[in-house]
Design a protein around this motif. Structure first.
Motif, PDB file in Angstrom:
ATOM      1  N   HIS A   1       0.840  -1.205   0.000  1.00  0.00           N
ATOM      2  CA  HIS A   1       0.000   0.000   0.000  1.00  0.00           C
ATOM      3  C   HIS A   1       0.866   1.243   0.000  1.00  0.00           C
ATOM      4  CE1 HIS A   1      -3.204   2.774   0.987  1.00  0.00           C
ATOM      5  NE2 HIS A   1      -4.065   1.811   0.645  1.00  0.00           N
ATOM      6  N   LYS A   2       0.503   2.245  -0.790  1.00  0.00           N
ATOM      7  CA  LYS A   2       1.323   3.440  -0.990  1.00  0.00           C
ATOM      8  C   LYS A   2       1.388   4.336   0.238  1.00  0.00           C
ATOM      9  CE  LYS A   2      -2.590   5.893  -3.074  1.00  0.00           C
ATOM     10  NZ  LYS A   2      -3.084   6.579  -4.282  1.00  0.00           N
ATOM     11  N   HIS A   3       0.412   4.247   1.150  1.00  0.00           N
ATOM     12  CA  HIS A   3       0.391   5.121   2.326  1.00  0.00           C
ATOM     13  C   HIS A   3       1.003   4.466   3.566  1.00  0.00           C
ATOM     14  CE1 HIS A   3      -1.852   7.811  -0.042  1.00  0.00           C
ATOM     15  NE2 HIS A   3      -3.034   7.250   0.087  1.00  0.00           N
ATOM     16  N   VAL A   4       1.370   3.192   3.499  1.00  0.00           N
ATOM     17  CA  VAL A   4       1.821   2.452   4.680  1.00  0.00           C
ATOM     18  C   VAL A   4       3.335   2.527   4.786  1.00  0.00           C
ATOM     19  CG1 VAL A   4       1.927   0.194   5.781  1.00  0.00           C
ATOM     20  CG2 VAL A   4      -0.167   0.919   4.615  1.00  0.00           C
ATOM     21  N   ALA A   5       3.820   3.037   5.931  1.00  0.00           N
ATOM     22  CA  ALA A   5       5.261   3.045   6.180  1.00  0.00           C
ATOM     23  C   ALA A   5       5.708   1.711   6.775  1.00  0.00           C
ATOM     24  CB  ALA A   5       5.617   4.201   7.122  1.00  0.00           C
ATOM     25  N   SER A   6       4.931   1.198   7.723  1.00  0.00           N
ATOM     26  CA  SER A   6       5.236  -0.113   8.340  1.00  0.00           C
ATOM     27  C   SER A   6       3.993  -0.591   9.074  1.00  0.00           C
ATOM     28  CB  SER A   6       6.415   0.014   9.314  1.00  0.00           C
ATOM     29  OG  SER A   6       6.089   0.899  10.382  1.00  0.00           O
ATOM     30  N   PHE A   7       4.028  -1.857   9.489  1.00  0.00           N
ATOM     31  CA  PHE A   7       2.923  -2.390  10.287  1.00  0.00           C
ATOM     32  C   PHE A   7       3.433  -3.522  11.166  1.00  0.00           C
ATOM     33  CE2 PHE A   7       2.963  -4.812   6.364  1.00  0.00           C
ATOM     34  CZ  PHE A   7       2.799  -6.129   6.779  1.00  0.00           C
ATOM     35  N   ARG A   8       2.673  -3.785  12.206  1.00  0.00           N
ATOM     36  CA  ARG A   8       3.049  -4.850  13.148  1.00  0.00           C
ATOM     37  C   ARG A   8       1.783  -5.430  13.753  1.00  0.00           C
ATOM     38  NH1 ARG A   8       2.232  -2.816  18.248  1.00  0.00           N
ATOM     39  NH2 ARG A   8       2.151  -0.510  18.406  1.00  0.00           N
ATOM     40  N   LYS A   9       1.931  -6.597  14.372  1.00  0.00           N
ATOM     41  CA  LYS A   9       0.779  -7.166  15.069  1.00  0.00           C
ATOM     42  C   LYS A   9       0.542  -6.425  16.370  1.00  0.00           C
ATOM     43  CE  LYS A   9       3.169 -10.742  17.756  1.00  0.00           C
ATOM     44  NZ  LYS A   9       3.246 -12.181  18.044  1.00  0.00           N
ATOM     45  N   GLY A  10      -0.636  -6.502  16.911  1.00  0.00           N
ATOM     46  CA  GLY A  10      -0.956  -5.796  18.130  1.00  0.00           C
ATOM     47  C   GLY A  10      -0.240  -6.357  19.331  1.00  0.00           C
ATOM     48  N   GLY A  11       0.040  -5.477  20.309  1.00  0.00           N
ATOM     49  CA  GLY A  11       0.673  -5.915  21.539  1.00  0.00           C
ATOM     50  C   GLY A  11      -0.310  -6.621  22.454  1.00  0.00           C
ATOM     51  N   TYR A  12       0.173  -7.002  23.625  1.00  0.00           N
ATOM     52  CA  TYR A  12      -0.659  -7.743  24.566  1.00  0.00           C
ATOM     53  C   TYR A  12      -1.917  -6.965  24.930  1.00  0.00           C
ATOM     54  CZ  TYR A  12      -2.212  -9.828  28.954  1.00  0.00           C
ATOM     55  OH  TYR A  12      -2.966 -10.376  29.934  1.00  0.00           O
ATOM     56  N   ASN A  13      -1.732  -5.642  25.149  1.00  0.00           N
ATOM     57  CA  ASN A  13      -2.858  -4.812  25.569  1.00  0.00           C
ATOM     58  C   ASN A  13      -3.560  -4.150  24.394  1.00  0.00           C
ATOM     59  OD1 ASN A  13      -0.544  -3.204  25.124  1.00  0.00           O
ATOM     60  ND2 ASN A  13      -1.562  -1.480  26.135  1.00  0.00           N
ATOM     61  N   GLU A  14      -3.157  -4.488  23.149  1.00  0.00           N
ATOM     62  CA  GLU A  14      -3.728  -3.850  21.967  1.00  0.00           C
ATOM     63  C   GLU A  14      -4.629  -4.796  21.166  1.00  0.00           C
ATOM     64  OE1 GLU A  14      -0.300  -0.669  20.701  1.00  0.00           O
ATOM     65  OE2 GLU A  14       0.074  -2.793  20.274  1.00  0.00           O
ATOM     66  N   GLY A  15      -4.696  -6.060  21.546  1.00  0.00           N
ATOM     67  CA  GLY A  15      -5.537  -7.020  20.832  1.00  0.00           C
ATOM     68  C   GLY A  15      -4.781  -8.195  20.251  1.00  0.00           C
ATOM     69  N   GLY A  16      -3.447  -8.183  20.393  1.00  0.00           N
ATOM     70  CA  GLY A  16      -2.661  -9.326  19.949  1.00  0.00           C
ATOM     71  C   GLY A  16      -2.801  -9.618  18.465  1.00  0.00           C
ATOM     72  N   GLU A  17      -2.937 -10.900  18.126  1.00  0.00           N
ATOM     73  CA  GLU A  17      -3.033 -11.341  16.733  1.00  0.00           C
ATOM     74  C   GLU A  17      -4.345 -10.914  16.085  1.00  0.00           C
ATOM     75  OE1 GLU A  17       0.676 -13.063  16.052  1.00  0.00           O
ATOM     76  OE2 GLU A  17      -0.961 -12.725  14.674  1.00  0.00           O
ATOM     77  N   GLY A  18      -5.280 -10.430  16.882  1.00  0.00           N
ATOM     78  CA  GLY A  18      -6.575 -10.019  16.333  1.00  0.00           C
ATOM     79  C   GLY A  18      -6.562  -8.656  15.678  1.00  0.00           C
ATOM     80  N   VAL A  19      -5.459  -7.904  15.814  1.00  0.00           N
ATOM     81  CA  VAL A  19      -5.379  -6.572  15.220  1.00  0.00           C
ATOM     82  C   VAL A  19      -4.015  -6.403  14.553  1.00  0.00           C
ATOM     83  CG1 VAL A  19      -6.907  -5.612  16.973  1.00  0.00           C
ATOM     84  CG2 VAL A  19      -4.447  -5.429  17.271  1.00  0.00           C
ATOM     85  N   THR A  20      -3.948  -5.423  13.643  1.00  0.00           N
ATOM     86  CA  THR A  20      -2.684  -5.039  13.019  1.00  0.00           C
ATOM     87  C   THR A  20      -2.542  -3.524  13.174  1.00  0.00           C
ATOM     88  OG1 THR A  20      -2.770  -6.840  11.396  1.00  0.00           O
ATOM     89  CG2 THR A  20      -1.374  -4.950  10.868  1.00  0.00           C
ATOM     90  N   ILE A  21      -1.403  -3.085  13.763  1.00  0.00           N
ATOM     91  CA  ILE A  21      -1.123  -1.666  13.964  1.00  0.00           C
ATOM     92  C   ILE A  21      -0.367  -1.159  12.745  1.00  0.00           C
ATOM     93  CG2 ILE A  21      -0.162   0.059  15.524  1.00  0.00           C
ATOM     94  CD1 ILE A  21      -2.351  -1.701  16.738  1.00  0.00           C
ATOM     95  N   VAL A  22      -0.893  -0.119  12.103  1.00  0.00           N
ATOM     96  CA  VAL A  22      -0.321   0.387  10.862  1.00  0.00           C
ATOM     97  C   VAL A  22       0.212   1.796  11.099  1.00  0.00           C
ATOM     98  CG1 VAL A  22      -0.736   0.907   8.434  1.00  0.00           C
ATOM     99  CG2 VAL A  22      -1.992  -0.957   9.543  1.00  0.00           C
ATOM    100  N   LYS A  23       1.470   2.002  10.700  1.00  0.00           N
ATOM    101  CA  LYS A  23       2.057   3.331  10.752  1.00  0.00           C
ATOM    102  C   LYS A  23       2.022   3.919   9.360  1.00  0.00           C
ATOM    103  CE  LYS A  23       6.146   5.897  12.284  1.00  0.00           C
ATOM    104  NZ  LYS A  23       7.512   5.790  12.855  1.00  0.00           N
ATOM    105  N   LEU A  24       1.411   5.110   9.221  1.00  0.00           N
ATOM    106  CA  LEU A  24       1.238   5.732   7.921  1.00  0.00           C
ATOM    107  C   LEU A  24       2.394   6.675   7.604  1.00  0.00           C
ATOM    108  CD1 LEU A  24      -2.563   6.593   8.124  1.00  0.00           C
ATOM    109  CD2 LEU A  24      -1.499   4.630   7.035  1.00  0.00           C
ATOM    110  N   LYS A  25       2.641   6.869   6.310  1.00  0.00           N
ATOM    111  CA  LYS A  25       3.676   7.794   5.861  1.00  0.00           C
ATOM    112  C   LYS A  25       3.231   9.229   6.144  1.00  0.00           C
ATOM    113  CE  LYS A  25       5.179   4.772   2.086  1.00  0.00           C
ATOM    114  NZ  LYS A  25       5.303   4.635   0.616  1.00  0.00           N
ATOM    115  N   GLU A  26       4.213  10.103   6.359  1.00  0.00           N
ATOM    116  CA  GLU A  26       3.888  11.512   6.600  1.00  0.00           C
ATOM    117  C   GLU A  26       3.878  12.283   5.287  1.00  0.00           C
ATOM    118  OE1 GLU A  26       6.378  13.261   9.506  1.00  0.00           O
ATOM    119  OE2 GLU A  26       5.813  11.837  11.081  1.00  0.00           O
TER     120      GLU A  26
END
Length: 620
Positions: A595-620
């Motif tokens: 995706h052109k707007h995605v800088a990086s992504f990772r799975k959610g942490g313990y308190n963020e939802g774990g494997e059930g979510v993906t945290i996406v960092k967008l480009k500036e």
């Protein structure tokens, strides 16, 4: 032999093969004469040598015919055994054929099933004449009888305005409904079951029967009056026409009164002002009119109930080329009372159109207000939902920190007890420093996990350089936002981040372009882009939930959400896809890789939802 024959052919007479022999050679050919030509020059003779062959052939034909009759008799006998079944099948097929024909007609006319009532109430909504092209016909609304409050409807209006078509539409639709057919009208239309339907429409004058226009109409009306009773529909076209206007109008009023007393539902058309006045002043009788556009001098074919219509004879005559002096002279010959009545009708019509326009405008404004209200309620619900999610996330993080702190404290306490048992001061000091380091690391980790943290802004924003609408970065949230209010004397102001309005201080802000001059907006589209940008920033959420969707829909929604989040200036967002079998998770993460707007992504942490979510960092 050929010299005796008229033609070298073999033909047939009375089922026997014969040859054409010249009459003068009759005695030279032995055989049986079956026919001769019209001139007598040719005789058709069956030669003696083939008489027996013809006889044998004839016998075989008779035998064949007898065998055919025997077979047919046998087959007929076999069929006769199933006579009742075949007859029942024929009746069923006939009924099915009629049902399918009704269905095809209904589809072709876009017809609906009307409501059948027992109150004698006719209420046809958006009714169309079934024989007029559905692309051209103007639907009408006709109501009479029963709960309508009147049983007699007097329809007036200009010639070619659609009065007669209205009568025919009502009659045809009533007959269609009683024949089990759908009608070309809305499904909320109502019709009763009439015992009799009478119609006097058109001109049936006859030279042969010495009937004038008036006489032909009156002959029909005599029968109608004699046979009319309750549950009867009467349709009368140009009632009282064809004779002296004064006498015709009086006679028409008397006929309508008689039909009303006999309980009939009556719809009549007329041009007489006397009948319009009668409908205005008599209970149970209502006026209706076919609309006419005076500006274009053409009918609109729309029926308006409750208002008498004008014939517009002068306007139509002027349009057709009649000299103005004739029309002006005709105007002077009309009685003053009739002229004033026509003026009143015109004024009523103008007021009605104005009221309808104001009603339509009010309906449009109400629809707009309801739409705006729904959007505001939707935004309010989104804010409440986001607020609950943020609070729940904060609570979960607090619970995690508390559990982790307790575990760390217990571990350190255990180590301190063990230190007390050590005799070596150096070993004790070494372990003590190790425990202190662990506590400092945990404290640093908690500080990093805080949603809002202290920042050291080396390049704070100058209040004089700010104005409402500037794009800034809120360092405490590490998110981009937009200035909503100018700072006060303490440097406090409001910043729009996504759909949240957050209080901030100048020390926590930096301009998006690191304090440099903003880029110029592209000419020609800045206003539209700025409005769209602001709308996105006001409505975008910090997470996108695609649980329960199939992969194709989820990828489409995530792709659109990332575009909106990037436009709104969000830096980090959460994609909620759930655990499940991993189909959504893998598909969405494959999309994020390219995706052109995605800088990086990772799975959610313990308190963020774990494997059930993906945290996406967008480009500036």
């Amino acid at each position: 032999m050929k010299t005796y024959l008229q033609d070298a052919i073999v033909t047939m007479r009375d089922g026997r093969y014969v040859v054409p022999v010249k009459a003068e050679h009759r005695g030279r050919v032995s055989g049986i004469v079956h026919d001769q030509s019209s001139t007598g020059a040719t005789l058709f003779i069956e030669p003696q040598v083939i008489v027996n062959l013809n006889n044998e052939l004839r016998e075989l034909e008779l035998a064949e015919k007898a065998e055919i009759e025997r077979i047919l008799a046998e087959l007929s006998g076999n069929v006769a055994e199933h006579f009742h079944d075949l007859r029942n099948n024929q009746k069923l097929l006939t009924k099915l054929d009629v049902i399918f024909a009704k269905g095809k007609l209904s589809v072709m006319m876009r017809a609906e099933c009307p409501v059948i009532n027992e109150k004698g109430y006719v209420d046809l909504k958006q009714a169309r004449h079934p024989l007029i092209d559905k692309k051209k016909v103007v639907p009408i609304h006709v109501a009479a009888g029963g709960s309508a409050g009147y049983s007699t409807l007097v329809v007036t209006g200009p010639n070619t305005g659609g009065k007669t078509v209205t009568l025919k539409t009502v009659g045809l639709l009533a007959m269609m409904a009683q024949s089990g057919l759908h009608i070309p009208a809305l499904s909320t239309s109502q019709l009763p079951v009439f015992q009799n339907i009478f119609a006097d429409i058109g001109d049936e004058q006859s030279i042969e029967q010495s009937l004038s226009t008036f006489s032909s109409h009156m002959k029909n009306i005599v029968q109608v009056v004699e046979e009319t009773g309750p549950d009867t529909l009467v349709l009368l076209d140009e009632l009282g026409a064809g004779t002296d206007p004064t006498e015709g109008a009086a006679l028409a009023i008397a006929i309508l009164e008689r039909l009303r007393r006999q309980g009939a539902t009556t719809i009549a058309t007329t041009h007489y002002n006397e009948l319009k006045k009668y409908a205005l002043s008599t209970g149970g009788v209502e006026n209706a009119s076919m609309e006419f556009n005076v500006e274009t001098l053409s009918p609109t074919y729309k029926l308006s109930i409750g208002i008498p219509g004008k014939s517009n004879a002068f306007e139509i005559s002027r349009k057709l080329g009649l000299p103005d002096d004739i029309i002006d002279r005709a105007g002077t010959l009309i009685e003053r009372g009739d002229m004033e009545f026509e003026d009143v009708i015109s004024a009523i019509e103008a007021d009605r159109k104005k009221a309808e326009a104001e009603r339509d405008e009010a309906i449009a404004l109400r629809a707009s207000a309801e739409k705006m209200k729904a959007e505001l309620e939707k935004q309010q619900a989104a804010l409440e939902k986001q607020k609950k999610e943020i609070l729940e996330k904060a609570r979960e993080e607090a619970r995690f920190i508390m559990r982790d702190a307790k575990d760390t404290a217990a571990e350190v306490q255990k180590e301190l007890k063990e230190l007390a048992k050590l005799d070596s001061l150096g070993e004790r000091t070494k372990r003590f420093e190790k425990s202190r380091k662990k506590i400092r690391e945990k404290d640093s980790e908690y500080a990093q996990r805080r949603t809002i943290r202290e920042v050291n802004n080396e390049n704070p924003v100058n209040a004089a350089d700010l104005k409402v609408g500037d794009r800034v970065k809120l360092l405490t949230l590490d998110q981009n936002g937009e200035i909503l209010t100018l700072p006060d004397e303490k440097g406090d102001l409001m910043v729009q981040v996504g759909i949240m309005k957050i209080g901030a201080n100048l020390k926590e802000l930096v301009l998006i372009n690191d304090g440099t001059k903003k880029k110029k907006k592209p000419a020609g589209g800045s206003g539209r882009y700025g409005f769209m940008y602001k709308q996105k920033a006001m409505s975008i959420s910090i997470n996108c939930n695609v649980q329960g969707q199939n992969l194709e829909d989820a990828c489409f929604n995530v792709d659109k959400y990332l575009d909106d989040a990037y436009m709104a200036g969000l830096k980090e967002v959460t994609i909620i896809h759930g655990r499940g079998e991993g189909i959504l998770k893998d598909g969405i993460r494959n999309l994020l890789k390219r995706h052109k707007h995605v800088a990086s992504f990772r799975k959610g942490g313990y308190n963020e939802g774990g494997e059930g979510v993906t945290i996406v960092k967008l480009k500036e």
